[in-house]
Motif scaffolding. Structure first.
Motif, PDB file in Angstrom:
ATOM      1  N   TRP A  29       6.431  46.402  30.017  1.00  0.00           N
ATOM      2  CA  TRP A  29       7.647  45.838  30.538  1.00  0.00           C
ATOM      3  C   TRP A  29       8.071  44.814  29.823  1.00  0.00           C
ATOM      4  O   TRP A  29       9.349  44.480  30.099  1.00  0.00           O
ATOM      5  CB  TRP A  29       6.936  45.090  32.117  1.00  0.00           C
ATOM      6  CG  TRP A  29       6.577  46.204  33.174  1.00  0.00           C
ATOM      7  CD1 TRP A  29       5.188  46.633  33.474  1.00  0.00           C
ATOM      8  CD2 TRP A  29       7.421  47.070  33.833  1.00  0.00           C
ATOM      9  NE1 TRP A  29       5.277  47.616  34.328  1.00  0.00           N
ATOM     10  CE2 TRP A  29       6.691  48.076  34.484  1.00  0.00           C
ATOM     11  CE3 TRP A  29       9.001  47.237  33.973  1.00  0.00           C
ATOM     12  CZ2 TRP A  29       7.320  49.052  35.321  1.00  0.00           C
ATOM     13  CZ3 TRP A  29       9.316  48.457  34.704  1.00  0.00           C
ATOM     14  CH2 TRP A  29       8.512  48.986  35.519  1.00  0.00           C
ATOM     15  N   HIS A  30       7.430  44.210  28.964  1.00  0.00           N
ATOM     16  CA  HIS A  30       8.012  42.978  28.226  1.00  0.00           C
ATOM     17  C   HIS A  30       7.548  43.011  26.791  1.00  0.00           C
ATOM     18  O   HIS A  30       6.842  42.254  26.402  1.00  0.00           O
ATOM     19  CB  HIS A  30       7.670  41.508  29.037  1.00  0.00           C
ATOM     20  CG  HIS A  30       8.338  41.331  30.023  1.00  0.00           C
ATOM     21  ND1 HIS A  30       9.828  41.097  30.107  1.00  0.00           N
ATOM     22  CD2 HIS A  30       8.015  41.190  31.440  1.00  0.00           C
ATOM     23  CE1 HIS A  30      10.212  40.779  31.387  1.00  0.00           C
ATOM     24  NE2 HIS A  30       9.213  40.985  32.377  1.00  0.00           N
ATOM     25  N   GLU A 161      13.429  44.920  38.837  1.00  0.00           N
ATOM     26  CA  GLU A 161      14.106  43.840  38.035  1.00  0.00           C
ATOM     27  C   GLU A 161      14.665  44.464  36.739  1.00  0.00           C
ATOM     28  O   GLU A 161      15.685  44.042  36.357  1.00  0.00           O
ATOM     29  CB  GLU A 161      12.798  42.790  37.707  1.00  0.00           C
ATOM     30  CG  GLU A 161      13.282  41.826  36.711  1.00  0.00           C
ATOM     31  CD  GLU A 161      12.391  41.245  35.915  1.00  0.00           C
ATOM     32  OE1 GLU A 161      11.267  42.007  35.476  1.00  0.00           O
ATOM     33  OE2 GLU A 161      12.265  40.097  35.551  1.00  0.00           O
ATOM     34  N   LYS A 162      13.943  45.581  36.239  1.00  0.00           N
ATOM     35  CA  LYS A 162      14.529  46.262  35.123  1.00  0.00           C
ATOM     36  C   LYS A 162      15.885  46.635  35.336  1.00  0.00           C
ATOM     37  O   LYS A 162      17.083  46.460  34.443  1.00  0.00           O
ATOM     38  CB  LYS A 162      13.520  47.179  34.444  1.00  0.00           C
ATOM     39  CG  LYS A 162      13.868  47.629  33.083  1.00  0.00           C
ATOM     40  CD  LYS A 162      12.817  48.806  32.865  1.00  0.00           C
ATOM     41  CE  LYS A 162      13.297  49.557  31.455  1.00  0.00           C
ATOM     42  NZ  LYS A 162      12.072  50.493  31.151  1.00  0.00           N
ATOM     43  N   GLU A 163      15.720  47.491  36.341  1.00  0.00           N
ATOM     44  CA  GLU A 163      17.384  47.981  36.780  1.00  0.00           C
ATOM     45  C   GLU A 163      18.426  46.857  36.896  1.00  0.00           C
ATOM     46  O   GLU A 163      19.563  46.941  36.410  1.00  0.00           O
ATOM     47  CB  GLU A 163      17.292  48.929  37.868  1.00  0.00           C
ATOM     48  CG  GLU A 163      18.503  49.419  38.401  1.00  0.00           C
ATOM     49  CD  GLU A 163      19.035  50.563  37.133  1.00  0.00           C
ATOM     50  OE1 GLU A 163      18.057  51.316  36.548  1.00  0.00           O
ATOM     51  OE2 GLU A 163      20.450  50.619  37.105  1.00  0.00           O
TER      52      GLU A 163
END
Lengths: 334, 334
Positions: A29-30, A161-163
């Motif tokens: 994710w990061h 969150e990513k989208e």
């Protein structure tokens, strides 16, 4: 708590790749938080990051060593201590989400205090929280709820969150469990807060914000889980969500850890969550259903998602297969 | 925790009778626990018990001095310490339910340890609890739920216990808050338990029992209270109640401590509590409605109770005016 980046991901002596799933999650994710990984000699896990020793990590600007591995029992291993000591001496903070605390290991605690370093035991909140006020606050919030524990609430929230970030929206992921905290660098393990302050803790981590800002709040437990429903109830009332996303694992036959309980059907689950959430926000609604179809074939997954979508008139997606753009489209209408 | 009887009720320097309401509650529900009362010179409260100094209380066989008074701020007053020291020296345990702890006052803690006396801070659980199993257990349970906090759940539960005892039924009152613990001598302040263990704590205090045994479980909070609903949710799932009694205060216009929230109507409140309680016990049902009509005239109370009774087809009673025999009649059918 706010954990400083970049991280050195500590994979320890992981005896199988799954043992390093927290590190895998951070990398997934990061990746921009991760300077490299530290693997002991007999480690069989690999996040695909540059292998570094403590000196190399220091040269690379690392601020925090994050324990991204869980051994059997989920405790900090004696074998790791010499490396953790070196990391403190190199000027790093340490972060872990295991069952015992870095702060309870005298060798680490004494050295950290002496050097002015921080030890983050993210499973255990260190702040005190107010009783929830229930007052309306500015900004928008979407909360993950589930038919059960461990059905993909964190994964779904991170995918939302990513989208939203990809669409340049104003968004923050709000972690409510230890893995989410290590992945995002901040948050509160809501299940470890004293009962009177559950909703207050959630209000604290999702405060008033810009009118166009979205808090994407990781859920915990389920209103249908006899062990943990209190945590979920406090999360729902503390988050005052404008929108809910239902998370589900369709092959689960009994509630996690409760072999005498079957899962609720989706309709029953959505009805109770909505009734409960309306107490604090009458306008709340479901915007989508996130299904973990990893145990289904492509054909089975396609059929199931289409059936759910037809039944509820909402996007039903597997965030891993499809991503969250259709559910984010629904959120943009709020 | 099990507090030893008989008690000396300490009324301290109470500046008005209401300040001693914990002592009044103990005297009201368990006069047989009370050997006497201790009043400081300027005390204006009076429970109608024999006034005793520490020596007289010792001669009367007292085992525990219970602090039955709350001063402004709800903390243990410096002015009380000399008397509490004397009580420990006389061989008494001490019990309190205030915001600060007897155990945090070095003078008392050191002396108690030296003398082998116990200091009960009933607001703060000292046990650890397991995660709830959700497993069915023998015996029967009735739980108080409410439209709001502080609507008479403890009073109602104690009145049910009293009526069942009068009918020689096999019954235990299970306290879930500090006043209930001091009144009954045992229990757990559920709102002070870590969130993950709320339901587990309730399972612990209402364990498997004789088939004809009733646990009468004091409730806390309300599913409709934005600050404390997590506590209530854990209580409902941990108690696995066979029966619920709805408690209500009809003159309350907004939720306690939440001036922007109005109270749910009785039907809405009962529906949500039932749906939620059925997750762990599909056979659960309401057996009555307990209304605190103390702010109404006799005529108003009579009309209101008749209206509620007609609407729901269940006994609607004020336990203070009428007692709980009609609701206990319903429980006897289960």
């Amino acid at each position: 708590m706010e954990i400083q980046k970049p991280y050195l991901l500590f994979l320890g002596d992981a005896q199988d790749p799954l043992a390093a799933k927290v590190a895998q999650g951070i990398k997934q994710w990061h990746p921009e938080y991760c300077a490299g990984q530290f693997r002991m000699e007999d480690c069989v896990a690999d996040c695909g990051l540059t292998d570094m020793d403590i000196e190399q990590a220091k040269a690379a600007g690392v601020k925090t060593l994050v324990i991204g591995v869980a051994n059997r029992g989920g405790i900090i291993s004696d074998k790791w201590i010499a490396i953790l000591v070196k990391a403190l001496e190199a000027g790093f903070d340490l972060a872990a989400g295991l069952h015992n605390k870095l702060n309870d290991i005298p060798e680490l605690k004494t050295l950290a205090d002496k050097l002015g370093r921080q030890l983050f035991d993210v499973r255990f909140p260190t702040q005190t929280f107010p009783v929830a006020s229930g007052l309306e606050r500015t900004g928008k919030r979407v909360l993950m709820v589930g038919t059960d524990c461990s059905v993909g609430k964190m994964y779904t929230a991170l995918a939302v969150e990513k989208e939203m970030l990809a669409q340049d929206m104003n968004v923050s992921f709000r972690a409510t469990g230890q893995t989410g905290i290590l992945i995002s660098g901040s948050g509160v393990s809501v299940d470890a807060v004293v009962a009177d302050f559950i909703a207050g803790a959630v209000e604290t981590i999702s405060p008033a914000n810009d009118a166009d800002h979205w808090d994407v709040i990781e859920g915990q437990g389920s209103l249908f889980h006899a062990s943990f429903s209190g945590v979920t109830a406090g999360l729902i009332h503390g988050s005052q969500a404008d929108a809910l996303i239902l998370c589900h694992e369709p092959t689960r036959t009994t509630m996690r850890g409760l072999p005498t309980y079957s899962l609720p059907d989706l309709k029953t689950c959505m009805d109770l969550n909505l009734t409960f959430a309306r107490v604090v926000n009458p306008a709340v609604k479901f915007v989508g259903i996130s299904v973990n179809t990893s145990k289904l074939t492509d054909a089975e997954a396609t059929t199931l998602l289409a059936d759910i979508e037809a039944e509820f008139g909402l996007p039903a997606v597997d965030p891993f297969r499809e991503g969250m753009s259709r559910i984010v489209d629904e959120l943009k209408k709020i």
